[in-house]
Design an enzyme around this catalytic site. Structure first.
Site, PDB file in Angstrom:
ATOM      1  N   LYS A  78       0.893  -1.162   0.000  1.00 44.30           N
ATOM      2  CA  LYS A  78       0.000   0.000   0.000  1.00 44.30           C
ATOM      3  C   LYS A  78       0.929   1.209   0.000  1.00 44.30           C
ATOM      4  O   LYS A  78       1.496   1.587   1.022  1.00 44.30           O
ATOM      5  CB  LYS A  78      -0.921   0.011   1.218  1.00 44.30           C
ATOM      6  CG  LYS A  78      -1.915   1.166   1.184  1.00 44.30           C
ATOM      7  CD  LYS A  78      -2.888   1.111   2.341  1.00 44.30           C
ATOM      8  CE  LYS A  78      -4.074   2.036   2.202  1.00 44.30           C
ATOM      9  NZ  LYS A  78      -3.840   3.366   1.717  1.00 44.30           N
ATOM     10  N   ARG A 110     -16.633   1.222  -2.666  1.00 44.79           N
ATOM     11  CA  ARG A 110     -15.735   0.737  -1.626  1.00 44.79           C
ATOM     12  C   ARG A 110     -16.042  -0.735  -1.484  1.00 44.79           C
ATOM     13  O   ARG A 110     -17.089  -1.119  -0.974  1.00 44.79           O
ATOM     14  CB  ARG A 110     -15.977   1.484  -0.319  1.00 44.79           C
ATOM     15  CG  ARG A 110     -14.880   1.264   0.699  1.00 44.79           C
ATOM     16  CD  ARG A 110     -15.022   2.186   1.890  1.00 44.79           C
ATOM     17  NE  ARG A 110     -14.641   3.556   1.611  1.00 44.79           N
ATOM     18  CZ  ARG A 110     -13.389   4.002   1.584  1.00 44.79           C
ATOM     19  NH1 ARG A 110     -12.387   3.177   1.810  1.00 44.79           N
ATOM     20  NH2 ARG A 110     -13.123   5.254   1.342  1.00 44.79           N
ATOM     21  N   ARG A 115      -3.048   8.857  -5.568  1.00 40.81           N
ATOM     22  CA  ARG A 115      -3.590   8.047  -6.638  1.00 40.81           C
ATOM     23  C   ARG A 115      -3.534   8.796  -7.961  1.00 40.81           C
ATOM     24  O   ARG A 115      -3.859   9.983  -8.027  1.00 40.81           O
ATOM     25  CB  ARG A 115      -5.043   7.726  -6.286  1.00 40.81           C
ATOM     26  CG  ARG A 115      -5.629   6.650  -7.113  1.00 40.81           C
ATOM     27  CD  ARG A 115      -6.217   5.626  -6.222  1.00 40.81           C
ATOM     28  NE  ARG A 115      -6.770   4.504  -6.915  1.00 40.81           N
ATOM     29  CZ  ARG A 115      -7.696   3.726  -6.386  1.00 40.81           C
ATOM     30  NH1 ARG A 115      -8.188   3.984  -5.199  1.00 40.81           N
ATOM     31  NH2 ARG A 115      -8.131   2.674  -7.043  1.00 40.81           N
ATOM     32  N   PHE A 163      -1.216  -0.541 -10.543  1.00 43.93           N
ATOM     33  CA  PHE A 163      -1.794  -1.731  -9.915  1.00 43.93           C
ATOM     34  C   PHE A 163      -3.095  -2.204 -10.538  1.00 43.93           C
ATOM     35  O   PHE A 163      -3.646  -3.218 -10.120  1.00 43.93           O
ATOM     36  CB  PHE A 163      -1.931  -1.566  -8.397  1.00 43.93           C
ATOM     37  CG  PHE A 163      -2.737  -0.360  -7.975  1.00 43.93           C
ATOM     38  CD1 PHE A 163      -4.107  -0.329  -8.117  1.00 43.93           C
ATOM     39  CD2 PHE A 163      -2.100   0.738  -7.414  1.00 43.93           C
ATOM     40  CE1 PHE A 163      -4.848   0.766  -7.722  1.00 43.93           C
ATOM     41  CE2 PHE A 163      -2.836   1.852  -7.005  1.00 43.93           C
ATOM     42  CZ  PHE A 163      -4.216   1.857  -7.168  1.00 43.93           C
ATOM     43  N   LYS A 221      -7.459  -3.142   2.818  1.00 46.48           N
ATOM     44  CA  LYS A 221      -6.207  -2.485   3.226  1.00 46.48           C
ATOM     45  C   LYS A 221      -5.868  -2.860   4.663  1.00 46.48           C
ATOM     46  O   LYS A 221      -6.764  -3.049   5.493  1.00 46.48           O
ATOM     47  CB  LYS A 221      -6.313  -0.976   3.072  1.00 46.48           C
ATOM     48  CG  LYS A 221      -7.477  -0.358   3.796  1.00 46.48           C
ATOM     49  CD  LYS A 221      -7.540   1.126   3.563  1.00 46.48           C
ATOM     50  CE  LYS A 221      -8.830   1.680   4.156  1.00 46.48           C
ATOM     51  NZ  LYS A 221      -9.066   3.074   3.955  1.00 46.48           N
TER      52      LYS A 221
HETATM   53  P1  ATP Z   1      -6.535   5.539   3.349  1.00 46.71           P
HETATM   54  O1  ATP Z   1      -6.469   6.824   4.085  1.00 46.71           O
HETATM   55  O2  ATP Z   1      -6.337   4.356   4.189  1.00 46.71           O
HETATM   56  O3  ATP Z   1      -5.757   5.530   2.089  1.00 46.71           O
HETATM   57  P2  ATP Z   1      -8.688   6.120   1.814  1.00 46.71           P
HETATM   58  O4  ATP Z   1     -10.117   6.205   2.143  1.00 46.71           O
HETATM   59  O5  ATP Z   1      -7.954   7.395   1.492  1.00 46.71           O
HETATM   60  O6  ATP Z   1      -7.998   5.397   2.973  1.00 46.71           O
HETATM   61  P3  ATP Z   1      -8.824   3.664   0.477  1.00 46.71           P
HETATM   62  O7  ATP Z   1      -9.474   3.485  -0.811  1.00 46.71           O
HETATM   63  O8  ATP Z   1      -9.544   3.184   1.645  1.00 46.71           O
HETATM   64  O9  ATP Z   1      -8.431   5.162   0.600  1.00 46.71           O
HETATM   65  O10 ATP Z   1      -7.384   2.981   0.455  1.00 46.71           O
HETATM   66  C1  ATP Z   1      -6.870   2.733  -0.745  1.00 46.71           C
HETATM   67  C2  ATP Z   1      -5.932   3.822  -1.217  1.00 46.71           C
HETATM   68  O11 ATP Z   1      -4.608   3.318  -1.111  1.00 46.71           O
HETATM   69  C3  ATP Z   1      -6.134   4.053  -2.684  1.00 46.71           C
HETATM   70  O12 ATP Z   1      -6.992   5.150  -2.872  1.00 46.71           O
HETATM   71  C4  ATP Z   1      -4.741   4.307  -3.247  1.00 46.71           C
HETATM   72  O13 ATP Z   1      -4.541   5.707  -3.335  1.00 46.71           O
HETATM   73  C5  ATP Z   1      -3.812   3.751  -2.210  1.00 46.71           C
HETATM   74  N1  ATP Z   1      -3.002   2.608  -2.674  1.00 46.71           N
HETATM   75  C6  ATP Z   1      -1.669   2.472  -2.465  1.00 46.71           C
HETATM   76  N2  ATP Z   1      -1.201   1.326  -2.964  1.00 46.71           N
HETATM   77  C7  ATP Z   1      -2.256   0.685  -3.529  1.00 46.71           C
HETATM   78  C8  ATP Z   1      -2.389  -0.571  -4.209  1.00 46.71           C
HETATM   79  N3  ATP Z   1      -1.368  -1.387  -4.408  1.00 46.71           N
HETATM   80  N4  ATP Z   1      -3.629  -0.898  -4.644  1.00 46.71           N
HETATM   81  C9  ATP Z   1      -4.691  -0.072  -4.438  1.00 46.71           C
HETATM   82  N5  ATP Z   1      -4.610   1.106  -3.804  1.00 46.71           N
HETATM   83  C10 ATP Z   1      -3.404   1.498  -3.349  1.00 46.71           C
END
Ligand code: ATP
Length: 566
Positions: free
Chosen positions: A251, A418, A256, A342, A424
């Site tokens: 992660k 989601r 993004r 990814f 994660k």
């Molecule tokens: P967090 O603050 O934990 O990132 P969030 O609500 O901002 O939570 P989530 O969608 O819950 O975002 O967590 C996924 C985020 O992690 C993605 O939006 C992406 O930006 C990031 N990310 C990093 N590495 C990866 C990966 N290998 N695959 C998918 N997402 C990834």
């Protein structure tokens, strides 16, 4: 006519029942003609499709000025009333009614005119912008009935309060034009996900042919919402959600980037659908050089690294690259990024959304030439072994990343959802104990209560602000500490009141979690907590033991940021 729309808003807001709302909206949709279809944007409080960056973005202050001008009421009076009622829309309704009774004026306001003026707002730039905006809004308000004024103001300040979401419109489309079933809803949803535009879907749905909806396709260049992940706290739970074996990836602690390419043209979007192509010329070059294919849409995370040590840096270090509009080349040298691909959503004219993740991964591997510190396929293992995941997780943290993602190998890509097939896992957040030194009265259902609280840490004998919290506090006391309870506790300590804001003697100590500490000019500590969440009242803690400025600075240095841009 805007009158019809205002009545629809009113009807929807008068019922809390979802099914009732669907019935009301679906009746409206049946009679909505293709020429008026843009009204659908207004139904969600927007003026363009979601993927469009142009937003209304009017401040409360400007809205107050417009109400004042249109109704001939002093701004002081409006602010006072706003404090009492807690809803600027209702305030506009009240004063418009007063005016109408005295002047007996009446005009007809059309939805075209409303859209026309609202769409001019984001286009305005430069000197005199505020006054131009003011006259565009005042023009509408002057022709508005009290009910229309209510919803115009709510639309302008982005707080429609009618309980209509994208899903309500999806169900309303299903019930207006098709035999209702789970399958139909899913097909409509997919069309919405792919087009990111309700009006496009409405236009097709109106014909009543579900097969036509299936033809809606992704379009290179049109931003698409990113798929989001759910959270678990153990590897075991991770496997329970995504099955064994699964893909495990770093992660990455960056931001993004959704990458679109058609021929020689590359466009980069952030998670909030902002176009950032100009800010990352080197990424455009990597895409053109190292990825094969005539057209594609890729999902990725860009991370920063130190050119000398080759160590990955945190998100904070590179965040300025996203906003920077000048000296791009210089910043690019100073703050290089590596793009970690990814996922793939579209390739050479074909959507990949419904392909299993395993297949999409294969495709990525096939088309990308890995160039570490430029562009690579995200680090990934495929395993069903908890021990291996743990090792990988440790390696990710050591590499300065946030943790790992676990992904179901068979799952499709679901834009904007989601989903439980992407998980994660990252270290737990830490609590801070801070004292409340200020607060602000809320609006709407929270009116009369303090609803946003300024938090401070300790520095010697003084208290320095580090952020504002509202999240984690409950609406009703049965669910935990409520706004009402907290307001009662704070009231005896209020030192000063100014408008909706109050200054509070440092007495009430609370625990909060947060996602990230950032440097910030907005608070006198120089730091700001991102996404603080209230977890508990701490009457057991003496003021002398709350978090100090030094501890905040230490946390900042060591933090594993959980925050992602956008
Ligand atoms: P967090 O603050 O934990 O990132 P969030 O609500 O901002 O939570 P989530 O969608 O819950 O975002 O967590 C996924 C985020 O992690 C993605 O939006 C992406 O930006 C990031 N990310 C990093 N590495 C990866 C990966 N290998 N695959 C998918 N997402 C990834």
């Amino acid at each position: 006519m805007y009158k019809k729309l205002a009545e629809l808003y009113e009807e929807c807001s008068s019922t809390p029942k979802r099914l009732e709302k669907i019935k009301i909206v679906s009746k409206f949709l049946k009679y909505l003609s293709s020429t008026d279809k843009d009204v659908l944007y207004l139904l969600l409080g927007n003026i363009y499709p979601e993927y469009d960056e142009r937003r209304i973005g009017i401040s409360h202050q400007l809205a107050i000025k417009a109400i004042s001008k249109a109704t001939g009421t002093e701004t002081k009076k409006i602010i006072h009333e706003w404090k009492m009622i807690g809803d600027l829309g209702k305030v506009a309704e009240k004063f418009t009614l007063h005016k109408k009774q005295s002047t007996l004026q009446s005009h007809i306001l059309t939805t075209e005119k409303v859209l026309e003026n609202l769409r001019k707002l984001p286009e305005l730039e430069g000197i005199g912008t505020v006054n131009k905006k003011l006259s565009l809004i005042t023009e509408l308000l002057t022709s508005a009935s009290p009910l229309e004024a209510l919803y115009l103001i709510r639309t302008l300040i982005g707080d429609l309060r009618i309980g209509i979401q994208e899903s309500t419109i999806r169900e309303s489309l299903a019930s207006a034009f098709f035999e209702k079933s789970k399958e139909t809803s899913e097909k409509i949803q997919k069309a919405i996900d792919k087009s990111n535009d309700l009006v496009t879907v409405f236009d097709i749905a109106k014909k009543g042919k579900i097969k036509e909806l299936e033809k809606v396709s992704l379009e290179v260049g049109k931003p698409i919402k990113a798929m989001l992940a759910q959270k678990v706290t153990t590897f075991k739970d991770g496997f329970k959600e995504v099955g064994k074996p699964c893909a495990v990836e770093y992660k990455y602690d960056g931001f993004r980037l959704i990458i679109h390419k058609q021929g020689e043209k590359v466009i980069l979007f952030t998670r909030s659908l902002e176009n950032v192509t100009k800010q990352f010329p080197e990424v455009v070059e990597y895409i053109l050089k190292y990825i094969q294919g005539e057209s594609f849409i890729l999902d990725s995370e860009a991370v920063g690294f130190d050119r000398k040590t080759k160590k990955y840096t945190d998100f904070q270090a590179i965040s300025q690259r996203i906003r920077r509009k000048y000296n791009i080349e210089e910043l690019q040298k100073k703050l290089p990024v590596e793009v970690n691909i990814f996922d793939i959503l579209y390739y050479n004219g074909k959507s990949q959304l419904d392909e299993p993740f395993e297949k999409r991964t294969e495709l990525i591997k096939k088309i990308i030439k890995n160039h570490p510190y430029k562009i690579i396929h995200a680090k990934q293992i495929i395993t069903g072994d908890e021990k291996r995941v743990k090792e990988f997780y440790k390696k990710a943290l050591k590499d300065n990343q946030e943790g790992v993602m676990m992904k179901n190998l068979q799952s499709p890509y679901r834009p904007g959802r989601r989903v439980g097939n992407m998980i994660k896992l990252k270290p737990e957040e830490r609590d801070l104990d801070l004292v409340i030194t200020g607060a602000e009265y809320g609006a709407g259902k929270r009116h009369g209560w303090l609803s946003s609280f300024i938090l401070s840490c300790k520095e010697g004998k003084s208290y320095l602000e580090v952020g504002k919290v509202g999240t984690g506090i409950k609406e009703k006391s049965e669910q935990g500490i409520s706004f009402e309870e907290l307001t009662k506790k704070i009231k005896p300590f209020i030192i000063k009141e100014k408008g909706k804001k109050v200054e509070v003697k440092p007495k009430i100590i609370v625990s909060v979690t947060y996602q990230e500490i950032q440097k910030s000019p907005n608070y006198n500590s120089g730091w700001a907590l991102r996404f603080p969440r209230f977890t508990a009242l701490r009457p057991d803690k003496p003021l002398s033991e709350i978090t100090t400025l030094k501890e905040i600075e230490e946390d900042f240095k060591h933090q594993k940021r959980n925050y992602q841009y956008g």
